[in-house]
Write a protein that holds these residues in place. Structure first.
Motif, mmCIF file in Angstrom:
data_model
loop_
_atom_site.group_PDB
_atom_site.id
_atom_site.type_symbol
_atom_site.label_atom_id
_atom_site.label_comp_id
_atom_site.label_asym_id
_atom_site.label_seq_id
_atom_site.Cartn_x
_atom_site.Cartn_y
_atom_site.Cartn_z
ATOM 1 N N ALA A 29 0.829 -1.220 0.000
ATOM 2 C CA ALA A 29 0.000 0.000 0.000
ATOM 3 C C ALA A 29 0.854 1.257 0.000
ATOM 4 N N TRP A 30 1.944 1.252 0.747
ATOM 5 C CA TRP A 30 2.687 2.502 0.883
ATOM 6 C C TRP A 30 3.676 2.729 -0.246
ATOM 7 N N SER A 31 4.114 1.637 -0.902
ATOM 8 C CA SER A 31 5.122 1.822 -1.943
ATOM 9 C C SER A 31 4.558 2.614 -3.127
ATOM 10 N N HIS A 32 3.248 2.493 -3.385
ATOM 11 C CA HIS A 32 2.639 3.230 -4.498
ATOM 12 C C HIS A 32 2.201 4.623 -4.079
ATOM 13 N N SER A 33 1.788 4.768 -2.852
ATOM 14 C CA SER A 33 0.970 5.931 -2.483
ATOM 15 C C SER A 33 1.517 6.723 -1.311
ATOM 16 N N LEU A 34 2.789 6.537 -0.974
ATOM 17 C CA LEU A 34 3.281 7.143 0.271
ATOM 18 C C LEU A 34 3.099 8.660 0.288
ATOM 19 N N ALA A 35 3.430 9.345 -0.802
ATOM 20 C CA ALA A 35 3.339 10.812 -0.799
ATOM 21 C C ALA A 35 1.903 11.257 -0.535
#
Length: 162
Positions: free
Chosen positions: A22-28
């Motif tokens: 989940a965070w690798s794509h959408s962290l920002a």
């Protein structure tokens, strides 16, 4: 020292775990949401969850069904997760409200802006784990940030040990 937690909107800490993938794509975008909701990030680390740690995060409902439990554990230990310690007034409740139901489809039906609506794929791959109560948040902070945090408020952790 427990009395002070009940009065007013206390500045509390809570733990948000962004699950593998989940965070690798959408962290920002996720960090922007965290900022917009007035959370301060007071701790952050990448972590590869051990199976026993993954187990501690799962609810008693999940643990009742061996297949569901297995699916959650496999997913949580499948890659790197990002753990954040977040701080703001009423942090625990606010985060749970933002995440929405653990089932992303249910979350979408309620509100497309809930975080699990936007980043969840299934009840297992639902994007996030958030501490469900202040007691659990304290436990999670000790679990993930045993070395301590960079906020003064979180010193209440040590006081509660006494």
């Amino acid at each position: 020292s427990l009395v002070c937690f009940v009065t007013g909107a206390q500045i509390l800490c809570t733990v948000l775990l962004i699950k593998p993938g989940a965070w690798s794509h959408s962290l920002a975008r996720i960090l922007r949401k965290i900022d917009l909701e007035k959370f301060s990030v007071v701790g952050m680390k990448h972590i590869n969850l051990e199976p026993d740690t993954a187990l501690e995060l799962l609810s008693s409902e999940v643990k009742q069904d061996p297949a569901v439990l297995e699916a959650h554990c496999t997913y949580l230990t499948s890659g790197t997760a990002l753990v954040l310690c977040l701080q703001r007034p009423n942090a625990v409740k606010k985060l749970i409200d933002l995440l929405g139901p653990e089932d992303p489809k249910l979350a979408q039906a309620l509100d497309p802006f809930l975080w699990r609506s936007q980043y969840g794929i299934s009840t297992v791959q639902n994007g996030f784990y958030g501490s469900k109560s202040y007691q659990i948040a304290v436990r999670d902070m000790k679990l993930f940030f045993p070395e301590g945090l960079c906020c003064a408020e979180c010193q209440t952790l040590e006081e509660e040990e006494v």
